[in-house]
Design an enzyme around this catalytic site. Structure first.
Site, short mmCIF file in Angstrom:
data_model
loop_
_atom_site.label_atom_id
_atom_site.label_comp_id
_atom_site.label_asym_id
_atom_site.label_seq_id
_atom_site.Cartn_x
_atom_site.Cartn_y
_atom_site.Cartn_z
CG ASP A 123 -2.01 -1.01 1.21
OD1 ASP A 123 -2.47 -1.35 0.11
OD2 ASP A 123 -2.41 -1.47 2.29
CG ASP A 141 -6.59 -1.57 -1.79
OD1 ASP A 141 -6.83 -2.78 -1.93
OD2 ASP A 141 -5.68 -1.13 -1.05
#
Length: 170
Positions: A123, A141
């Site tokens: 991330d 995402d």
């Protein structure tokens, strides 16, 4: 299955593959350019910070001891198979739905790949307002979220015409 339908669902699979490639390319770049937890500020509400997430969304079960890697892998594989079948069924008749599903599939496979290869998801996108920080996320995402929003919007734009009808007995 006609040739036209065949080409239509392969278009959506290709779209999912492009989402996967963009996600993986961005993760490869961020890992090459940043040290873990290094931050590059772009605006007062947006920055990149390299982080690793062994859990699911919002780091759910991140500290569970390792079993969650394989649990989320199995869930992602099952969801991906379901999405592949679903895209095949709607490719020619519901392009907005197929678009949404292809983004969800590409994102799911991107995070699945990370989980299998690295044991965690990479991330790096951080959005915040003053001292409130949204959990770090990645392009996979974002694609999953965009696909989900399009699916939800499509429910309101094109409600199923059969949902209010009673089934008939044959």
């Amino acid at each position: 299955m006609t040739k036209k339908v065949y080409h239509q669902y392969w278009f959506w699979y290709l779209a999912a593959f492009v989402v996967f490639l963009l996600d993986q390319g961005s993760k490869h770049w961020i890992e090459a350019a940043f040290d873990y937890n290094e931050t590059k500020v772009f605006t007062s509400f947006f920055n990149f910070t390299l982080r690793y997430n062994p859990g699911a969304a919002f780091s759910f079960l991140a500290d569970a001891g390792g079993w969650q890697r394989w649990f989320f892998t199995i869930v992602a594989v099952a969801a991906s198979v379901l999405l592949i079948v679903w895209i095949c069924r709607v490719a020619s008749s519901k392009p907005r739905e197929a678009f949404a599903l292809s983004f969800i599939l590409g994102g799911a496979v991107g995070n699945l790949y990370d989980r299998i290869i690295h044991g965690h998801v990479v991330d790096f996108i951080v959005v915040h307002y003053q001292d409130y920080y949204w959990p770090a996320f990645n392009l996979a995402d974002a694609a999953i979220s965009l696909g989900a929003m399009v699916l939800i919007a499509d429910l309101f734009i094109n409600p199923d015409k059969t949902s209010g009808e009673k089934p008939t007995n044959a």
